[in-house]
Structure formats: C-alpha cells, structure tokens
Design an enzyme around this catalytic site. Structure first.
Site, short mmCIF file in Angstrom:
data_model
loop_
_atom_site.label_atom_id
_atom_site.label_comp_id
_atom_site.label_asym_id
_atom_site.label_seq_id
_atom_site.Cartn_x
_atom_site.Cartn_y
_atom_site.Cartn_z
CD GLU A 161 33.12 -51.51 9.45
OE1 GLU A 161 33.54 -51.97 10.87
OE2 GLU A 161 32.91 -50.58 9.34
CG ASP A 196 35.14 -47.55 7.71
OD1 ASP A 196 35.68 -48.70 8.17
OD2 ASP A 196 34.88 -46.44 8.44
C1 NOJ Z 1 35.37 -49.35 11.40
C2 NOJ Z 1 37.00 -49.72 11.08
O1 NOJ Z 1 37.06 -51.14 11.03
C3 NOJ Z 1 37.64 -48.90 12.53
O2 NOJ Z 1 39.03 -49.52 12.34
C4 NOJ Z 1 37.59 -47.53 12.37
O3 NOJ Z 1 37.89 -47.04 13.70
C5 NOJ Z 1 36.00 -47.05 12.27
N1 NOJ Z 1 35.60 -47.91 11.08
C6 NOJ Z 1 35.86 -45.68 11.93
O4 NOJ Z 1 36.33 -45.58 10.49
#
Ligand code: NOJ
Length: 546
Positions: A246, A204
């Site tokens: 991500e 993430d």
């Molecule tokens: C990206 C995630 O996809 C999202 O759902 C989350 O709120 C943020 N990162 C913070 O972790």
C-alpha cells in the site's frame, strides 16, 4: 495451501477485500467473526474469486478500525480466537482460496505494550522503538495525511515529556525502523502468521517507514532497504508467499517498490483509480491512457493491484489540484461526502446506481493490466451511509437477505457494530445476495460471469497493453497481447451511442470473436474497422486467424 504451487499465483488471481467484522456474525453479538466468515466461504468460492484480503483483525482499541494494533500475535476477541482463525484459514485453503492478511508495519496503537514501555521513561530499553524528539520541529517537510483530524505529525507525550512521531492518527505512534530490533521483531511477527499458513500480506503505509531530515520522509532509499531485507527472508523461508504494497504514490515513485523483482510482488495502482472515474465523467479516454502510458514497466514476476473502491475514502492524493476539484464537483457535491483528500462513497452510489456504468467500470477493472480486487458488497451494488463518521459509511454490514438485519446478525439491530444500509434504493431489502442469486440477470450473477471469464483469460493478468487512438476520444480501446494471443477491448465511456473506427491493419486477416457470447464479427481488412456502441457499452474480442 491451495493445490497449485504456482509461485506467480497472484498474477492471475481475483481478490476480494473483506473485513471480518462486516461479513457475518455467527454468535449474535452484533459483530462479524471468523466463524461467520468461514460459513460464508462457499459464497466467495461460488463468486469465483480465489484470494481474500483480510483487513486487520488483531486486538486493538479500534480507533482506526484495527489499523491501530495493540498485539500482533492474536485475534481481537470480538472476532474470535486464534483457533477460529486457523479453522477459517484451513477452510479457505480447502476451497482453493488464498488468504492475504493485513500487516501494519509503520505504526502501532498507543495501547500496544511496546509503546506503553517506550513512553514509560526516557531510558526504558524500548524507548528507541518509536521516534521521539524534544521538540516538534524535525521533519517539517513531511505532509500530514489525515488533514481533517491532525495538525501535526508530532504528538506530546505527557508521561515521558517528549514528542513522538506519527504519520496517521496521534494514537498511532510510528515504529522506529532505524532500530534493528524493531525490524527483527516485525519479521518475527510475520513469521508467526506465515507459519500458520497465510499466503501473503498487504503491507500498510510502506512509504513512511523511515524519516530523514530535509526530505518528505516518503519513499526513502532506507525504506527500500527494509523492504528488500524482508523480501529476501520471505523468499528464503517461505517461497510462494506474496507481499502487496500500500503505497499511495505517483507511478515513478511506485516503481521502485518492485525493485528488480526483489521488493514487492504487487502494489496497488493508486493513480489509475481516480482517473477511471474521471475518464467516465469527462466521457474521454485521456486521463486513463495518459496515466497508463506514464506507468513504467515492471518486472515480469510483479503485478499491479487494480481496484475501484476499498475501505478508505476514494483518495485524490495522486491527482492535480484541478483534477481534484473536478472529482469533488462530479462525485462529491455534498461536502459531507468528502474526507481528507478523498471521497467517502461506495462504487454503486458514485455511479448513481447505473448498472451500465457499474458494468463498464468492472469491465475495465478486469481487462486492464493487473490483478482486480473487489471490495466486499460492491458485487451486489451496496450503498453507503455518509452520516456515519470517518470512513465507516463504506464499512456497513454485508447484506445477505431481506430479513432481520439483512441476514448479517441475529442481534438486536441497535447492538450491531454499525447500522445496516436501510434506504429504499440501497437498503438490504432492495439490495441483497439472496435476491440477486435468484436472478440470472442480477449484478451478482453478472459479476460471477465476469470473474470466471477473467480467470480463464490469464492474458489479462500478464499480457502487454497497447492503446489504439481512434478519432472518437470517447472510446477507450486497447489490445492485450501475450505470445500469439491477442484480445481487443473497446469501451464506450460516453452516456450516448458512439461509432468508432479502429485502425486494426496490423491484425489484417483475423476475425473478432466476442467473448461474452462467442459470436463472430467480420474479418479485419484494409479499411478502418467500424464498431457502433451503445451508451457505456464495452466489448472484449479475441483476435483469431480462422
Ligand atoms: C492505510 C489504511 O488503508 C487506512 O485504513 C488506515 O487508516 C491507515 N493506513 C493507517 O493505518
């Protein structure tokens, strides 16, 4: 681990993104759990997907649905026990389904013991695990991501009387990746799950690991060093496991996350996704061809992760201001549908419940270069609920049948973690797995068919792409090629019938075999190849010399 030892398994996979809390509640407490998810694995196997991406399931105050982790080495009690997770993993592997789990490296919950220690005093040994400052002035050039909630990337800690750095919610303090102890600890956490047998991680928020004054604090060279370090360890100790990034960035900034094949195996193609929606609305291929021609080549072992929707808002960060306005105008007229820089809606409602558009978009998802990722519920055309706050409207319980709580849980409806969708168009009585299983022509059956075709055509995962530019710009056509195999894909992005003339002279002498029905189309000659197409229709053709 599934039977195939193929180290590049992710290149020809179809992923299914699921949140354990939303899938199936086995104990009647109103919240989905690992025992429930394990019971539904046959459904996923029958759907034809072969990899599951699990959203965070760790102990957490759940103020960001689990992306605020309070303990990295355990399972949230609402979702079950560590043993339940192990049983689920074994059951998935028995069915040849890989499991990729979420790993939030960038930040923890403020409830995590590390942060509690860190904030307890300025000379605590863990002080340096987070990013502290006497003033809230450093790193001013870093943007704010959750613009609807946060005013600053700094928050004041009344206990130790300093500010701490956070890129997301203020209850999610960023870890300090300049500290080697943090890097070591996070690798240790990853090993904990790798030793259990997970097949990979979605990492993430990777662009934000490191901060430097005078920069945007995104995509810094030092961040890439952290990733390379992790990847080298992974390759050495756990070959065959996978890292998915991500990184919501422009293609040029995304490309370095693949390195020379020594950083991520996969990264989501964030800029492509909104342009697919844009191309559809404009009835013009340009947004799609433009972004894909700007997308740099990636190493052969790497792969793009393609998606139409996920658990977040449909992000409009990687578009221009004008494009964003167009997207809002086209897909989120009602302002309650907007969140941060995005649109908090599911696929079917975005496409106005139009089966033809849903099929076309999924057809592109599966035939463009990359690995498709399907968001749970989109295979049956589930709807959303904009009355629920934040992104919760796209995270409602899975709709299994038309009975009590849509078959999701035996609990009293008022004790569910979220209400089900109940409106006449998308409600569980109208849209559910059981009824769609009974019809060969349902969206679910169609998706099953598409997924199986996609998986039996590895060329879609690893072949090259070349766009054709017929005069009719409402038609998006490309040839996917690998070795001596070629597939022609033709998509009509328009709501009306279209004729298109394709220049296929390079393939002269070949015939077209339509891949859904196996029928032969005329041999390619010297003249432009004429196709007529219904509204939103698409074709996949094998080009063969017979
Ligand atoms: C990206 C995630 O996809 C999202 O759902 C989350 O709120 C943020 N990162 C913070 O972790």
């Amino acid at each position: 681990m599934p039977e195939t030892q193929d180290a590049l398994w992710y290149k020809n996979a179809v992923f299914y993104q699921v949140h354990v809390r939303a899938f199936y509640d086995s104990n009647g407490d109103g919240v989905g759990d690992f025992q429930g998810l394990a019971q539904k694995l046959d459904y996923l196997r029958d759907l034809g997907i072969n990899a599951i991406w699990l959203m965070p399931f760790f102990p957490s105050p759940l103020r960001d649905d689990g992306y605020d982790i309070a303990d990295y080495r355990s399972v949230h009690p609402l979702y079950g026990t560590l043993q339940d997770f192990k049983n689920f993993l074994a059951a998935a592997h028995e069915r040849q389904l890989r499991v990729v789990m979420e790993m939030v490296l960038n930040h923890t919950s403020d409830q995590h013991a590390w942060f509690q220690e860190s904030r307890s005093s300025r000379d605590n040994p863990r002080r340096n695990w987070y990013v502290w400052s006497e003033t809230d002035t450093p790193y001013r050039s870093a943007r704010i991501i959750f613009i609807d909630t946060e005013m600053s990337n700094w928050a004041w800690d009344p206990i130790s009387k300093e500010h701490y750095w956070h890129r997301f919610f203020s209850h999610q303090p960023d870890l300090n990746y300049d500290n080697p102890a943090v890097r070591e600890e996070m690798w240790d956490v990853m090993k904990f799950w790798l030793d259990m047998g997970v097949d990979g991680f979605r990492l993430d928020a990777v662009p934000y690991l490191i901060e430097r004054e005078g920069t945007s604090c995104e995509n810094l060279p030092e961040t890439h060093i952290v990733i390379k370090e992790l990847r080298a360890k992974l390759d050495r100790e756990y070959p065959g496991r996978m890292l998915l990034a991500e990184a919501n960035q422009w293609p040029a900034d995304l490309r370095p996350y693949f390195g020379t094949g020594d950083e991520f195996h996969m990264a989501f193609h964030f800029p492509l996704m909104p342009r697919m929606f844009m191309g559809l609305k404009l009835e013009d291929r340009k947004p799609i061809t433009e972004i894909l021609t700007q997308t740099p080549e990636i190493p052969a072992s790497c792969q793009w992760g393609l998606f139409l929707r996920n658990h977040d808002e449909l992000t409009l960060e990687m578009v221009t201001d004008m494009e964003r306005d167009y997207m809002y105008d086209s897909y989120a007229r009602d302002k309650t549908m907007r969140l941060n820089l995005g649109i908090r809606r599911r696929l079917a409602p975005l496409l106005e419940h139009d089966r033809r558009r849903i099929e076309l978009m999924n057809g592109m998802l599966m035939s463009l270069p990359g690995t498709p990722i399907i968001y749970y519920g989109d295979e049956i055309g589930m709807g959303d609920n904009v009355n629920l706050g934040d992104r919760n409207g796209v995270r409602t319980p899975m709709q299994w049948n038309g009975g009590w709580n849509g078959g999701f849980s035996n609990a009293d409806p008022e004790s569910l973690y979220s209400p089900l969708i109940q409106n006449p168009v998308y409600g569980y009585q109208a849209v559910n797995v059981l009824s769609q299983k009974r019809s060969e022509h349902s969206l679910l059956s169609w998706m099953q068919h598409m997924i199986s075709l996609r998986r039996s055509t590895p060329l879609f995962g690893s072949g090259s792409i070349e766009f054709l530019y017929p005069k009719n710009h409402r038609v998006l056509a490309y040839v996917r090629q690998q070795g001596d195999q070629a597939i022609l894909v033709v998509n009509n992005l328009s709501s009306s019938a279209q004729a298109v003339e394709l220049d296929l002279r390079r393939y002269k002498g070949k015939i077209l075999i339509e891949m859904f029905g196996g029928n032969l189309f005329p041999r390619i000659g010297d003249l432009p190849y004429l196709l007529t197409m219904g509204p939103y229709q698409f074709y996949w053709f094998k080009l063969r010399r017979i």
